[in-house]
Design an enzyme around this catalytic site. Structure first.
Site, PDB file in Angstrom:
ATOM      1  N   GLN A 150       0.896  -1.173   0.000  1.00  0.00           N
ATOM      2  CA  GLN A 150       0.000   0.000   0.000  1.00  0.00           C
ATOM      3  C   GLN A 150       0.923   1.208   0.000  1.00  0.00           C
ATOM      4  O   GLN A 150       1.459   1.584   1.030  1.00  0.00           O
ATOM      5  CB  GLN A 150      -0.931  -0.007   1.216  1.00  0.00           C
ATOM      6  CG  GLN A 150      -1.703   1.291   1.419  1.00  0.00           C
ATOM      7  CD  GLN A 150      -2.502   1.734   0.190  1.00  0.00           C
ATOM      8  OE1 GLN A 150      -3.151   0.932  -0.468  1.00  0.00           O
ATOM      9  NE2 GLN A 150      -2.425   3.008  -0.160  1.00  0.00           N
ATOM     10  N   GLY A 279     -10.350   0.865   2.068  1.00  0.00           N
ATOM     11  CA  GLY A 279     -11.448   0.240   1.346  1.00  0.00           C
ATOM     12  C   GLY A 279     -10.964  -0.215  -0.017  1.00  0.00           C
ATOM     13  O   GLY A 279     -11.158  -1.358  -0.421  1.00  0.00           O
ATOM     14  N   GLY A 280     -10.330   0.707  -0.700  1.00  0.00           N
ATOM     15  CA  GLY A 280      -9.814   0.381  -2.020  1.00  0.00           C
ATOM     16  C   GLY A 280      -8.616   1.245  -2.339  1.00  0.00           C
ATOM     17  O   GLY A 280      -8.421   2.301  -1.722  1.00  0.00           O
ATOM     18  N   MET A 281      -7.814   0.787  -3.277  1.00  0.00           N
ATOM     19  CA  MET A 281      -6.662   1.562  -3.736  1.00  0.00           C
ATOM     20  C   MET A 281      -6.578   1.403  -5.247  1.00  0.00           C
ATOM     21  O   MET A 281      -6.544   0.287  -5.759  1.00  0.00           O
ATOM     22  CB  MET A 281      -5.385   1.071  -3.042  1.00  0.00           C
ATOM     23  CG  MET A 281      -4.129   1.812  -3.488  1.00  0.00           C
ATOM     24  SD  MET A 281      -4.221   3.594  -3.078  1.00  0.00           S
ATOM     25  CE  MET A 281      -3.297   4.280  -4.460  1.00  0.00           C
ATOM     26  N   GLU A 282      -6.495   2.567  -5.906  1.00  0.00           N
ATOM     27  CA  GLU A 282      -6.636   2.637  -7.360  1.00  0.00           C
ATOM     28  C   GLU A 282      -5.364   2.265  -8.114  1.00  0.00           C
ATOM     29  O   GLU A 282      -4.978   2.965  -9.050  1.00  0.00           O
ATOM     30  CB  GLU A 282      -7.095   4.045  -7.730  1.00  0.00           C
ATOM     31  CG  GLU A 282      -6.078   5.174  -7.428  1.00  0.00           C
ATOM     32  CD  GLU A 282      -6.195   5.788  -6.039  1.00  0.00           C
ATOM     33  OE1 GLU A 282      -6.637   5.092  -5.110  1.00  0.00           O
ATOM     34  OE2 GLU A 282      -5.811   6.965  -5.885  1.00  0.00           O
ATOM     35  N   ASN A 283      -4.689   1.207  -7.739  1.00  0.00           N
ATOM     36  CA  ASN A 283      -3.458   0.841  -8.439  1.00  0.00           C
ATOM     37  C   ASN A 283      -3.760   0.622  -9.927  1.00  0.00           C
ATOM     38  O   ASN A 283      -4.714  -0.076 -10.256  1.00  0.00           O
ATOM     39  CB  ASN A 283      -2.846  -0.396  -7.782  1.00  0.00           C
ATOM     40  CG  ASN A 283      -2.463  -0.123  -6.335  1.00  0.00           C
ATOM     41  OD1 ASN A 283      -2.785  -0.894  -5.441  1.00  0.00           O
ATOM     42  ND2 ASN A 283      -1.793   0.988  -6.098  1.00  0.00           N
ATOM     43  N   HIS A 306     -15.606   4.111  -7.502  1.00  0.00           N
ATOM     44  CA  HIS A 306     -14.637   5.100  -7.024  1.00  0.00           C
ATOM     45  C   HIS A 306     -13.227   4.779  -7.545  1.00  0.00           C
ATOM     46  O   HIS A 306     -12.574   5.636  -8.145  1.00  0.00           O
ATOM     47  CB  HIS A 306     -14.670   5.138  -5.493  1.00  0.00           C
ATOM     48  CG  HIS A 306     -13.703   6.095  -4.884  1.00  0.00           C
ATOM     49  ND1 HIS A 306     -14.070   7.348  -4.420  1.00  0.00           N
ATOM     50  CD2 HIS A 306     -12.367   6.004  -4.660  1.00  0.00           C
ATOM     51  CE1 HIS A 306     -13.005   7.969  -3.954  1.00  0.00           C
ATOM     52  NE2 HIS A 306     -11.950   7.174  -4.081  1.00  0.00           N
ATOM     53  N   GLU A 307     -12.782   3.561  -7.311  1.00  0.00           N
ATOM     54  CA  GLU A 307     -11.405   3.226  -7.717  1.00  0.00           C
ATOM     55  C   GLU A 307     -11.254   3.267  -9.234  1.00  0.00           C
ATOM     56  O   GLU A 307     -10.226   3.701  -9.752  1.00  0.00           O
ATOM     57  CB  GLU A 307     -10.987   1.868  -7.149  1.00  0.00           C
ATOM     58  CG  GLU A 307     -11.121   1.722  -5.627  1.00  0.00           C
ATOM     59  CD  GLU A 307     -10.569   2.887  -4.812  1.00  0.00           C
ATOM     60  OE1 GLU A 307      -9.675   3.601  -5.300  1.00  0.00           O
ATOM     61  OE2 GLU A 307     -11.041   3.087  -3.670  1.00  0.00           O
ATOM     62  N   HIS A 310     -10.773   6.768 -10.513  1.00  0.00           N
ATOM     63  CA  HIS A 310      -9.397   7.264 -10.389  1.00  0.00           C
ATOM     64  C   HIS A 310      -8.579   7.018 -11.661  1.00  0.00           C
ATOM     65  O   HIS A 310      -7.532   7.640 -11.848  1.00  0.00           O
ATOM     66  CB  HIS A 310      -8.690   6.587  -9.217  1.00  0.00           C
ATOM     67  CG  HIS A 310      -8.894   7.243  -7.882  1.00  0.00           C
ATOM     68  ND1 HIS A 310      -8.625   8.572  -7.661  1.00  0.00           N
ATOM     69  CD2 HIS A 310      -9.308   6.735  -6.682  1.00  0.00           C
ATOM     70  CE1 HIS A 310      -8.859   8.853  -6.367  1.00  0.00           C
ATOM     71  NE2 HIS A 310      -9.289   7.757  -5.764  1.00  0.00           N
ATOM     72  N   GLU A 329      -9.193  12.995  -4.910  1.00  0.00           N
ATOM     73  CA  GLU A 329     -10.305  12.358  -4.202  1.00  0.00           C
ATOM     74  C   GLU A 329     -11.650  13.064  -4.398  1.00  0.00           C
ATOM     75  O   GLU A 329     -12.689  12.413  -4.461  1.00  0.00           O
ATOM     76  CB  GLU A 329      -9.974  12.219  -2.712  1.00  0.00           C
ATOM     77  CG  GLU A 329      -8.734  11.348  -2.428  1.00  0.00           C
ATOM     78  CD  GLU A 329      -8.816   9.940  -2.992  1.00  0.00           C
ATOM     79  OE1 GLU A 329      -9.931   9.489  -3.325  1.00  0.00           O
ATOM     80  OE2 GLU A 329      -7.764   9.281  -3.117  1.00  0.00           O
ATOM     81  N   ASP A 384      -0.028  11.311   5.220  1.00  0.00           N
ATOM     82  CA  ASP A 384      -1.273  10.641   5.573  1.00  0.00           C
ATOM     83  C   ASP A 384      -2.194  11.574   6.360  1.00  0.00           C
ATOM     84  O   ASP A 384      -3.399  11.389   6.380  1.00  0.00           O
ATOM     85  CB  ASP A 384      -0.999   9.369   6.371  1.00  0.00           C
ATOM     86  CG  ASP A 384      -0.398   8.268   5.495  1.00  0.00           C
ATOM     87  OD1 ASP A 384      -0.613   8.297   4.271  1.00  0.00           O
ATOM     88  OD2 ASP A 384       0.280   7.390   6.039  1.00  0.00           O
ATOM     89  N   TYR A 392     -12.567  14.613  -0.012  1.00  0.00           N
ATOM     90  CA  TYR A 392     -13.558  13.776  -0.696  1.00  0.00           C
ATOM     91  C   TYR A 392     -14.899  14.492  -0.842  1.00  0.00           C
ATOM     92  O   TYR A 392     -15.462  14.594  -1.924  1.00  0.00           O
ATOM     93  CB  TYR A 392     -13.820  12.504   0.122  1.00  0.00           C
ATOM     94  CG  TYR A 392     -12.701  11.510   0.113  1.00  0.00           C
ATOM     95  CD1 TYR A 392     -11.575  11.699   0.902  1.00  0.00           C
ATOM     96  CD2 TYR A 392     -12.768  10.356  -0.656  1.00  0.00           C
ATOM     97  CE1 TYR A 392     -10.549  10.775   0.919  1.00  0.00           C
ATOM     98  CE2 TYR A 392     -11.738   9.422  -0.642  1.00  0.00           C
ATOM     99  CZ  TYR A 392     -10.637   9.630   0.142  1.00  0.00           C
ATOM    100  OH  TYR A 392      -9.623   8.717   0.152  1.00  0.00           O
ATOM    101  N   ARG A 566      -9.243  -2.642   8.272  1.00  0.00           N
ATOM    102  CA  ARG A 566      -9.552  -1.422   7.512  1.00  0.00           C
ATOM    103  C   ARG A 566      -9.766  -0.278   8.495  1.00  0.00           C
ATOM    104  O   ARG A 566     -10.679  -0.297   9.309  1.00  0.00           O
ATOM    105  CB  ARG A 566     -10.806  -1.660   6.665  1.00  0.00           C
ATOM    106  CG  ARG A 566     -11.191  -0.491   5.802  1.00  0.00           C
ATOM    107  CD  ARG A 566     -12.424  -0.810   4.963  1.00  0.00           C
ATOM    108  NE  ARG A 566     -12.865   0.375   4.253  1.00  0.00           N
ATOM    109  CZ  ARG A 566     -14.009   0.460   3.579  1.00  0.00           C
ATOM    110  NH1 ARG A 566     -14.806  -0.585   3.520  1.00  0.00           N
ATOM    111  NH2 ARG A 566     -14.339   1.579   2.963  1.00  0.00           N
TER     112      ARG A 566
END
Ligand code: BES
Ligand code: ZN
Length: 625
Positions: A150, A279-283, A306-307, A310, A329, A384, A392, A566
């Protein structure tokens, strides 16, 4: 409070002299930038280490530059060499500075001859902040160990030595080895039918910022959900995930219709173990997702919207620094709402919007003034800490305001034009505004003044005329909640049989902060909230039950917080517990048992909360004595 606002306990303001364009990175992009990274890495599960080489291709900008300065955190560096065009290498001198909190160790490499390539041999630490290593016993199927990264916001530096700033973009290639049977995936196009032969090659041909570097490895099965999409998960989770995410192709097609082509080729989703801290990560090419959205009825799949969004807002047009994170965001949350509306209807989209709006209205006034701004002024060191609901939910609210003032047709065209104009670039808030003014505000005079725009971006609070959508279903829930609390409607008579996830969330969100115990007991007896499989409902229920003093809910709350890492679903439970001395003691026991299964970021967040609680207790005791 959505993400790491729970971590935002202390802001460390950098001395002015150290503030380069990106205060969260030591990189000096005015001297030199990385244009490509080639990784050769081995996944070493027994030692919980990634090890190998990173070869950086460099684009020197300043003829007088002497050094290449990189970000690193907890890396063991074995050697650094310059590599010439014939492949000959010679060692370079370098200095690794002492670690600085939230920055890591500055790596300064002597390179006055401006080599085109520099190769660094290194190993990661078993407690790298950007990696989680899980033993086989900690996975769903208990068959193979698991690794995932992450990197956002500033944790890529804990597994790759690089310029860890979103203003800098590079392509990458990678050769990764792992034990047989393990599947390795990265933030690049993945091959669903790749053999499990212990050797994987990746190529990301689009320039991406460092926070989008990602890797995962484990017992991963694959099921295709469309012509360009698949779901990756542990075998026992796969069918559920493929069902929940079966609308992925429709989501991609919907977003393309709104904002132009999906530029990346494949779009896959990796479902991680429940310890995933977000929740999610837009890799790029492969969204990483929490399994807590697998509730069976697709009610939480706007996380995928959402992801996926991105892929335009964030991955294609990127915030130049974490202070500009609302460009990622806020825009993405707006697009998420549009995808949700197109696929699941206006009522669903409105409910999701209203949950965020009502929450922000309640919390924004209590935030420090600077944190209320979309583009805050002084910058803090822990990136962070720059994330909050403001980016958001105020960000997306601003875009919905623009949509309302300029009309959907013209605003949609504008947003597509914005993505095209800035594609593959990292931009600041001010660059966005400089584009907005002539292309929308001045083009359609009389709709919105420049002062109004500036109030949204630089002002505190929420502007007075901010549009709030109507939800008759939520209005009915407000009435039922009031009657239930007033004692004129019994819990069993609530019309909740047909409530969807968002309607339960809304009912629970707007209970009093400390509800009467008898009311909570009545609610639980009627609706069996303790032990709910839906973690969004569970989190809200446990927080209110704990605040009401309902100790019968403690074990189930502890189970929830132990199983789920999470931050957004687990930190509120710890916060509710630490509000009383007895609850705090219980939370410390819960944490001691849960800790081994937590991600480094979740550990840090809980430990910060405990430290702050102890400090508050100590100062309260001192006041008395
Ligand atoms: N990019 C974020 C996650 C993130 C932000 C990680 C900042 C680290 C630092 C991701 O796109 C996100 O917003 N995830 C949300 C999903 C939700 C808004 C649907 C999350 O994790 O809760
Ligand atoms: Zn996001």
């Amino acid at each position: 409070m959505r993400l790491l606002s729970t971590l935002a306990l202390g802001a460390f303001v950098l001395p002015v002299a150290a503030q380069a364009s990106d205060p969260h990175s030591y990189a000096q992009p005015q001297d030199v930038v990385i244009s490509h990274i080639d990784l050769k890495l081995a996944v070493d599960f027994p030692h919980k280490q990634l090890g190998g080489t990173a070869t950086l291709t460099l684009d020197w900008k300043n003829p007088d530059a002497h050094d290449l300065v990189l970000d690193t955190e907890n890396l063991a560096i074995a050697s650094i060499e310059a590599v010439d065009t014939k492949g000959h290498a010679h060692a370079l001198h370098y200095a690794l500075a002492e670690p600085v909190k939230a920055m890591g160790r500055k790596l300064t490499i002597d390179a006055p001859e401006h080599p085109r390539e520099i190769r660094i041999a290194y190993k990661t630490s078993p407690d790298a902040s950007g990696l989680q290593w899980l033993a086989a016993a900690q996975t769903a199927d208990k068959h193979l160990p698991f690794l995932f990264s992450q990197s956002e916001a500033t944790h890529a530096r804990s597994w790759i030595p690089l310029q860890d700033s979103p203003a800098i973009r590079f392509t990458y290639t990678a050769h990764v080895t792992a034990p047989n049977d393990v599947r390795v995936v990265m933030s690049a196009p993945n091959v669903p039918k790749h053999p499990l032969d212990g050797s994987f090659d990746f190529e990301q041909t689009h320039p991406i910022p460092s926070y989008l570097m990602a890797i995962a490895a484990g017992d991963l099965a694959v099921r295709e959900t469309g012509p360009r999409s698949a779901v990756y998960a542990e075998p026992s989770v796969l069918a559920k995930a493929a069902h929940e995410f079966e609308d992925t192709e429709q989501m991609i097609a919907t977003t393309e219709k709104l904002y132009g082509p999906y530029r990346w080729g494949r779009y896959d989703i990796l479902v991680l173990p429940p310890s995933f801290p977000y929740g999610g990560m837009e890799n790029p090419n492969m969204t990483f997702a929490t399994p807590t959205v697998l509730v069976g009825d697709k009610s939480l799949v706007s996380l995928v919207a959402h992801e996926l969004a991105h892929s335009w807002s964030g991955n294609l047009v990127t915030n130049a620094s974490w202070r500009d994170t609302w460009l990622n965001e806020g825009f993405t949350t707006y697009v998420q709402g549009r995808i949700t509306e197109a696929l699941y209807g206006q009522s669903q989209a409105t409910e999701e919007t209203l949950l965020a709006v009502r929450n922000l209205e309640k919390t924004i006034g209590k935030m420090p003034e600077n944190a209320q701004r979309l583009a805050p002024q002084p910058r803090t060191v822990d990136a962070d800490d720059e994330l909050s609901d403001v980016a958001y939910d105020k960000g997306s609210w601003f875009l919905r305001t623009l949509e309302a003032k300029f009309g959907r047709k013209d605003f949609d065209a504008w947003l597509e034009g914005y993505f095209n104009h800035f594609q593959w670039h990292s931009i600041t808030t001010e660059q966005m505004l400089a584009y907005l003014k002539p292309s929308l505000i001045d083009k359609y005079p009389g709709r919105m003044s420049w002062e109004e725009v500036q109030a949204w971006v630089y002002g505190t609070g929420i502007p007075k005329d901010a549009p709030i959508p109507d939800s008759p279903r939520f209005d009915a829930i407000d009435r039922e909640r009031n009657e239930f609390l007033a004692g004129t409607l019994a819990a069993g008579k609530l019309d909740a049989k047909g409530w969807n996830t968002q309607e339960w969330m809304y009912f629970l969100d707007r209970l009093p902060d400390t509800p009467p115990l008898a009311k909570m007991q009545e609610l639980d007896a009627a609706w069996h909230l303790t032990g709910t499989p839906n973690a969004e409902i569970g989190m809200r229920w446990y927080v209110h039950a704990i605040a009401a003093g309902d100790k019968a809910a403690w074990p189930a709350a502890a189970e929830h917080a132990t199983r789920i890492g999470r931050l957004y679903l687990t930190m509120p439970i710890y916060k509710a517990f630490v509000a009383t001395p007895e609850g705090f003691a219980y939370a410390e026991q819960v944490y001691a048992k849960a800790k081994d299964g937590y991600h480094p970021l979740t550990r840090m967040a809980v430990e910060k909360l405990f430290a702050r609680t102890r400090a508050a207790q100590a100062s309260a005791a001192a006041d008395k004595g």
